[in-house]
Scaffold this motif. Structure first.
Motif, PDB file in Angstrom:
ATOM      1  N   TYR A 219      -2.587  -1.762 -13.444  1.00 36.56           N
ATOM      2  CA  TYR A 219      -2.372  -0.381 -13.879  1.00 36.56           C
ATOM      3  C   TYR A 219      -2.333  -0.204 -15.391  1.00 36.56           C
ATOM      4  O   TYR A 219      -2.151   0.903 -15.881  1.00 36.56           O
ATOM      5  CB  TYR A 219      -1.055   0.148 -13.274  1.00 36.56           C
ATOM      6  CG  TYR A 219      -0.976  -0.066 -11.777  1.00 36.56           C
ATOM      7  CD1 TYR A 219      -1.897   0.525 -10.915  1.00 36.56           C
ATOM      8  CD2 TYR A 219       0.017  -0.873 -11.210  1.00 36.56           C
ATOM      9  CE1 TYR A 219      -1.841   0.310  -9.544  1.00 36.56           C
ATOM     10  CE2 TYR A 219       0.077  -1.088  -9.835  1.00 36.56           C
ATOM     11  CZ  TYR A 219      -0.846  -0.500  -9.020  1.00 36.56           C
ATOM     12  OH  TYR A 219      -0.793  -0.710  -7.660  1.00 36.56           O
TER      13      TYR A 219
ATOM     14  N   PRO B   7     -10.562   1.227  -8.067  1.00 37.55           N
ATOM     15  CA  PRO B   7     -10.025   0.207  -7.184  1.00 37.55           C
ATOM     16  C   PRO B   7     -10.771   0.113  -5.858  1.00 37.55           C
ATOM     17  O   PRO B   7     -10.687  -0.900  -5.168  1.00 37.55           O
ATOM     18  CB  PRO B   7      -8.589   0.699  -6.934  1.00 37.55           C
ATOM     19  CG  PRO B   7      -8.659   2.178  -7.127  1.00 37.55           C
ATOM     20  CD  PRO B   7      -9.719   2.427  -8.146  1.00 37.55           C
TER      21      PRO B   7
ATOM     22  N   PHE C 281     -10.766  -2.871  -1.844  1.00 35.65           N
ATOM     23  CA  PHE C 281     -10.024  -2.833  -0.588  1.00 35.65           C
ATOM     24  C   PHE C 281     -10.729  -1.993   0.463  1.00 35.65           C
ATOM     25  O   PHE C 281     -11.485  -1.072   0.161  1.00 35.65           O
ATOM     26  CB  PHE C 281      -8.588  -2.319  -0.790  1.00 35.65           C
ATOM     27  CG  PHE C 281      -8.489  -0.955  -1.412  1.00 35.65           C
ATOM     28  CD1 PHE C 281      -8.681   0.201  -0.663  1.00 35.65           C
ATOM     29  CD2 PHE C 281      -8.188  -0.816  -2.763  1.00 35.65           C
ATOM     30  CE1 PHE C 281      -8.580   1.448  -1.232  1.00 35.65           C
ATOM     31  CE2 PHE C 281      -8.095   0.445  -3.347  1.00 35.65           C
ATOM     32  CZ  PHE C 281      -8.292   1.571  -2.573  1.00 35.65           C
TER      33      PHE C 281
ATOM     34  N   GLU D 169      -1.904   9.734  -6.800  1.00 32.73           N
ATOM     35  CA  GLU D 169      -2.710   8.554  -7.159  1.00 32.73           C
ATOM     36  C   GLU D 169      -2.671   8.335  -8.666  1.00 32.73           C
ATOM     37  O   GLU D 169      -2.632   9.279  -9.439  1.00 32.73           O
ATOM     38  CB  GLU D 169      -4.149   8.808  -6.682  1.00 32.73           C
ATOM     39  CG  GLU D 169      -5.108   7.699  -6.570  1.00 32.73           C
ATOM     40  CD  GLU D 169      -4.651   6.275  -6.452  1.00 32.73           C
ATOM     41  OE1 GLU D 169      -4.345   5.832  -5.336  1.00 32.73           O
ATOM     42  OE2 GLU D 169      -4.630   5.564  -7.473  1.00 32.73           O
TER      43      GLU D 169
ATOM     44  N   GLU E  71      -0.926   1.377   2.794  1.00 31.31           N
ATOM     45  CA  GLU E  71      -1.213   0.262   1.881  1.00 31.31           C
ATOM     46  C   GLU E  71      -0.911   0.609   0.424  1.00 31.31           C
ATOM     47  O   GLU E  71      -1.727   0.379  -0.450  1.00 31.31           O
ATOM     48  CB  GLU E  71      -2.664  -0.221   2.042  1.00 31.31           C
ATOM     49  CG  GLU E  71      -2.879  -0.891   3.379  1.00 31.31           C
ATOM     50  CD  GLU E  71      -4.085  -1.813   3.396  1.00 31.31           C
ATOM     51  OE1 GLU E  71      -4.345  -2.472   2.376  1.00 31.31           O
ATOM     52  OE2 GLU E  71      -4.760  -1.880   4.425  1.00 31.31           O
TER      53      GLU E  71
HETATM   54  C1  LIG Z   1      -4.886  -0.467  -1.415  1.00 35.35           C
HETATM   55  S1  LIG Z   1      -5.027   1.108  -2.128  1.00 35.35           S
HETATM   56  C2  LIG Z   1      -4.799   2.151  -0.704  1.00 35.35           C
HETATM   57  C3  LIG Z   1      -5.516   3.478  -0.844  1.00 35.35           C
HETATM   58  C4  LIG Z   1      -5.419   4.397   0.385  1.00 35.35           C
HETATM   59  N1  LIG Z   1      -4.044   4.737   0.699  1.00 35.35           N
HETATM   60  C5  LIG Z   1      -6.083   3.772   1.602  1.00 35.35           C
HETATM   61  O1  LIG Z   1      -5.383   3.473   2.562  1.00 35.35           O
HETATM   62  O2  LIG Z   1      -7.314   3.594   1.594  1.00 35.35           O
HETATM   63  C6  LIG Z   1      -3.555   1.282  -3.060  1.00 35.35           C
HETATM   64  C7  LIG Z   1      -3.581   2.471  -4.010  1.00 35.35           C
HETATM   65  O3  LIG Z   1      -2.266   2.697  -4.511  1.00 35.35           O
HETATM   66  C8  LIG Z   1      -2.386   3.318  -5.773  1.00 35.35           C
HETATM   67  N2  LIG Z   1      -1.067   3.281  -6.388  1.00 35.35           N
HETATM   68  C9  LIG Z   1      -0.311   2.204  -6.672  1.00 35.35           C
HETATM   69  N3  LIG Z   1       0.872   2.562  -7.190  1.00 35.35           N
HETATM   70  C10 LIG Z   1       0.881   3.917  -7.225  1.00 35.35           C
HETATM   71  C11 LIG Z   1       1.838   4.904  -7.648  1.00 35.35           C
HETATM   72  N4  LIG Z   1       3.021   4.552  -8.146  1.00 35.35           N
HETATM   73  N5  LIG Z   1       1.506   6.204  -7.519  1.00 35.35           N
HETATM   74  C12 LIG Z   1       0.299   6.565  -7.035  1.00 35.35           C
HETATM   75  N6  LIG Z   1      -0.647   5.684  -6.613  1.00 35.35           N
HETATM   76  C13 LIG Z   1      -0.359   4.381  -6.715  1.00 35.35           C
HETATM   77  C14 LIG Z   1      -3.470   2.500  -6.423  1.00 35.35           C
HETATM   78  O4  LIG Z   1      -4.050   3.152  -7.515  1.00 35.35           O
HETATM   79  C15 LIG Z   1      -4.446   2.308  -5.237  1.00 35.35           C
HETATM   80  O5  LIG Z   1      -5.451   3.278  -5.228  1.00 35.35           O
END
Ligand SMILES: C[S@@+](CC[C@H](N)C(=O)[O-])C[C@H]1O[C@@H](n2cnc3c(N)ncnc32)[C@H](O)[C@@H]1O
Length: 347
Positions: free
Chosen positions: A21, A33, A37, A102, A132
């Motif tokens: 980040y 990202p 994934f 996000e 996730e």
């Molecule tokens: C593995 S991805 C999952 C994306 C989506 N929820 C899915 O299931 O396809 C994790 C996401 O969490 C976001 N993320 C991590 N920490 C965060 C935060 N504190 N606030 C908002 N988004 C966050 C990352 O940018 C990333 O896009």
């Protein structure tokens, strides 16, 4: 490369925070990202439809409020919130407000009705759903030294590790409570404290309704002896190197995140309660309605992937009701609305 060019030693939490980040972190890069994934959301549209069904149950439990919120927490590219809104029946859709929370930028093509935020909106009435997210919240790693003492693991940008100070304070308390390490050299644990805190603050955004966190998980009786910290590059598992070149993730101690009134079940159980069973369509359908049979067969295959033992079906669903009864996922499976054939044709 020389040691100096690889920078300073730091704990895994700060290293992963910068690598994911930070200004030039993985999730800030031009590629974004998403290349690293693939989640249940991408595996099948059945997942968003099941979550839409859950939102309808929350709506009922709330007495059909004038405005019903759906918050896609850590939304990636917002595919889940878009799929959920599209799957709602018209009377619910007319009252629904969709939010994507996000760190990454809003995709240009996202439905303009979806609000893109850096933090959850305050006073949510409805469903906050984090798929996730918590596994990507960076944590410290502890490892037991030769004297049997758990120490923080320090790491450099090239992934080389060494042991630092003994774990102390709130982190030591967390380990003792949730992941006690036997005095055996080399055993490791991820200290989930920041995840507990992030989850509590996301739940605090919900005034009334339900918060759900879905993730690779373990509980007190299934902690892996060497932890689960790992990397993903272009969807393939790789060594975790905190240089911004790969995703860095570790399974979540969902039992530690659970607040009073919450509970954890498997994705298999949750989706079954929402009408996804993975049952194959009846063979007669193949001759009477071949196109419907092929669609139903494809859906059954996708449902099987979402509920697979040893795969996505083993994920944990942490359900945290706020001011509504905890009956939302206790109902018997629905009548098969999620498979593309009329109810009476399903068994
Ligand atoms: C593995 S991805 C999952 C994306 C989506 N929820 C899915 O299931 O396809 C994790 C996401 O969490 C976001 N993320 C991590 N920490 C965060 C935060 N504190 N606030 C908002 N988004 C966050 C990352 O940018 C990333 O896009």
């Amino acid at each position: 490369m020389t040691e100096v060019s690889q920078g300073e030693w730091s704990g895994w939490r700060a290293a992963a925070e910068a690598a994911l980040y930070g200004a030039d972190g993985l999730y800030r890069g031009a590629e974004g990202p998403a290349a690293h994934f693939r989640t249940s959301v991408h595996a099948s549209p059945l997942f968003a439809r099941a979550v839409a069904r859950l939102l309808c149950r929350v709506d009922e439990a709330l007495g059909r409020p004038a405005a019903l919120d759906f918050v896609d927490m850590a939304a990636g590219r917002g595919e889940l919130v878009a799929g959920v809104l599209a799957a709602l029946p018209a009377d619910v859709a007319a009252r629904a407000r969709g939010y994507a929370v996000e760190i990454a930028d809003r995709p240009e093509t996202l439905d303009h009705r979806i609000e893109w935020l850096a933090e959850p909106p305050k006073g949510v009435t409805g469903l906050l759903f984090a798929n996730e997210w918590l596994d990507n919240v960076p944590v410290e790693v502890a490892e037991v030294d030769s004297a049997g003492v758990p120490r923080l693991v320090l790491v450099r940008r090239d992934g080389r590790e060494r042991l630092g100070e003994p774990v102390s304070g709130a982190e030591a308390e967390w380990l003792a409570r949730w992941w006690p390490l036997p005095a055996e050299e080399g055993l490791r644990a991820e200290i989930g404290l920041p995840r507990d805190e992030e989850w509590a603050s996301a739940v605090a955004a919900v005034d009334r309704g339900l918060a759900v966190a879905v993730d690779y998980a373990h509980t007190a009786d299934t902690r892996p002896p060497f932890g689960t910290l790992t990397g993903f590059r272009q969807g393939r598992e790789t060594a975790p190197v905190p240089d911004g070149s790969c995703d860095i993730t570790a399974h979540v101690a969902l039992d530690a995140c659970t607040l009073p009134g919450g509970r954890v079940l498997t994705q298999r159980e949750a989706l079954r309660a929402l009408g996804i069973t993975g049952a194959r369509p009846p063979l007669e359908l193949a001759s009477t309605r071949p196109a419907a049979y092929v669609r139903a067969l494809a859906s059954a295959g996708e449902a099987a992937e979402l509920t697979a033992v040893g795969g996505l079906g083993d994920f944990g669903w942490l359900l945290q009701p706020v001011g509504v009864p905890d009956a939302l996922l206790r109902e018997p499976p629905g009548a098969g609305l999620l498979v593309d054939v009329p109810d009476h044709e399903e068994q």
